[in-house]
Design a protein around this motif. Structure first.
Motif, PDB file in Angstrom:
ATOM      1  N   ARG A  69       0.507  -5.331  -2.368  1.00  0.00           N
ATOM      2  CA  ARG A  69       0.994  -3.946  -2.296  1.00  0.00           C
ATOM      3  C   ARG A  69      -0.161  -2.960  -2.389  1.00  0.00           C
ATOM      4  O   ARG A  69      -0.180  -1.941  -1.687  1.00  0.00           O
ATOM      5  CB  ARG A  69       2.007  -3.688  -3.424  1.00  0.00           C
ATOM      6  CG  ARG A  69       3.356  -4.351  -3.212  1.00  0.00           C
ATOM      7  CD  ARG A  69       4.399  -3.745  -4.130  1.00  0.00           C
ATOM      8  NE  ARG A  69       4.096  -4.003  -5.525  1.00  0.00           N
ATOM      9  CZ  ARG A  69       4.561  -5.035  -6.211  1.00  0.00           C
ATOM     10  NH1 ARG A  69       5.364  -5.917  -5.613  1.00  0.00           N
ATOM     11  NH2 ARG A  69       4.253  -5.185  -7.482  1.00  0.00           N
ATOM     12  N   GLN A 106       1.551 -10.471  -5.459  1.00  0.00           N
ATOM     13  CA  GLN A 106       2.366  -9.413  -4.853  1.00  0.00           C
ATOM     14  C   GLN A 106       1.787  -8.034  -5.147  1.00  0.00           C
ATOM     15  O   GLN A 106       1.760  -7.167  -4.278  1.00  0.00           O
ATOM     16  CB  GLN A 106       3.802  -9.502  -5.368  1.00  0.00           C
ATOM     17  CG  GLN A 106       4.577 -10.706  -4.830  1.00  0.00           C
ATOM     18  CD  GLN A 106       5.959 -10.809  -5.431  1.00  0.00           C
ATOM     19  OE1 GLN A 106       6.318 -10.004  -6.285  1.00  0.00           O
ATOM     20  NE2 GLN A 106       6.730 -11.803  -5.014  1.00  0.00           N
ATOM     21  N   SER A 131       2.480 -15.474  -8.875  1.00  0.00           N
ATOM     22  CA  SER A 131       3.160 -14.859  -7.741  1.00  0.00           C
ATOM     23  C   SER A 131       3.231 -13.346  -7.901  1.00  0.00           C
ATOM     24  O   SER A 131       3.024 -12.591  -6.946  1.00  0.00           O
ATOM     25  CB  SER A 131       4.562 -15.446  -7.615  1.00  0.00           C
ATOM     26  OG  SER A 131       5.290 -14.806  -6.598  1.00  0.00           O
TER      27      SER A 131
END
Length: 299
Positions: free
Chosen positions: A155, A151, A147
């Motif tokens: 970004r 992420q 995870s």
């Protein structure tokens, strides 16, 4: 009292020595010229090689280009300093290994995560308990890191998207910005600032001009009339008569081309740039002129 005076004397000597070293280094940076030379050939491919060095080659930067393989390197005191790649940290290595575990588990169906076998001989009950705890811990860790990696990727993609949007916006606004800046340069209120700027540019060009240019070029534009016109324009440039610039036209070629060799040599002193900056920046009108240009660019 004598001891105090001795301590103050030592401190004064150290301070004066430190100030002297700083002033000496500053003088080296400002007054020792940065020398450069560029040479190459223009044939079917452009060949280029050059070198920039300072202070008896203590710092030198060399570069070359041939076809599509550029090469460059920096040397300090003769030792090559690489433009180092960032080494993977222990955290990156750990993330990489966990990604491998996740992908391997997915290929096998991922019915249960991979666990490391215990090398020590233990009782069956203790061994089974440790395996169960290891499975639970490993599963949670892999999910958490997967995870986190996703992420970070999201970004990163979002930052790239924002930069691309800003770039396209800047490109769209470029013609208007150029028009605004041109208006500023032609405005009567900025006439003094513009004249000061051009005077300092002329000063810098005079002190940083090429010291030696040696070329031998053969060119053609595919049309004898056009080739002759370009040759006439080149003959009206005074700089071509200050150096060994030999340009020969080819009126018989049917296709445009340019071939030959070139050599350029010169040096630059940073003190001249500092002098120009101080002379310009002390003028209040020029500071206002620069601020106005920066506001136009930022819009």
């Amino acid at each position: 009292m004598t001891v105090i005076l001795l301590i103050l004397k030592i401190i004064g000597i150290l301070l004066l020595s430190l100030i002297g070293i700083v002033l000496f280094l500053l003088a080296l940076v400002l007054f020792v010229p940065i020398r450069y030379q560029i040479s190459g050939e223009i044939e079917e491919t452009v060949k280029l090689q050059g070198k920039i060095h300072w202070l008896l080659h203590i710092v030198s930067f060399s570069f070359s280009y041939e076809g599509e393989t550029p090469d460059y390197g920096l040397r300090i005191f003769g030792f090559r300093v690489g433009f180092g790649k960032k080494k993977a940290s222990a955290l990156d290595e750990e993330d990489f290994s966990e990604e491998e575990i996740t992908s391997e588990a997915a290929e096998k169906g991922a019915s249960e995560p991979l666990v490391l076998a215990d090398k020590e001989e233990e009782s069956d009950v203790t061994k089974q308990t440790e395996k169960t705890d290891t499975r639970i811990f490993k599963k949670q860790k892999v999910q958490r890191n997967s995870s986190s990696i996703w992420q970070r990727i999201r970004r990163f993609l979002q930052r790239i998207q924002q930069k691309v949007k800003r770039l396209f916006h800047a490109v769209r606004q470029l013609p208007q910005k150029i028009t605004d800046i041109k208006t500023l340069f032609t405005d009567e209120t900025n006439k003094k600032s513009v004249s000061l700027l051009f005077a300092e540019l002329k000063y810098l060009l005079r002190h940083s001009r090429f010291r030696k240019i040696k070329t031998r070029l053969l060119f053609s534009l595919g049309d004898p009339a056009t080739t002759g016109q370009i040759l006439g324009i080149l003959c009206m440039i005074p700089m071509l008569y200050q150096y060994e610039i030999n340009i020969y036209p080819d009126f018989e070629a049917e296709k445009p081309y340019i071939k030959g060799s070139y050599f350029i040599k010169g040096y630059v002193r940073l003190v001249h740039g500092l002098i120009s900056f101080v002379r310009l920046w002390k003028e209040k009108e020029f500071r206002k002129f620069v601020k106005t240009i920066l506001k136009k660019i930022e819009r």
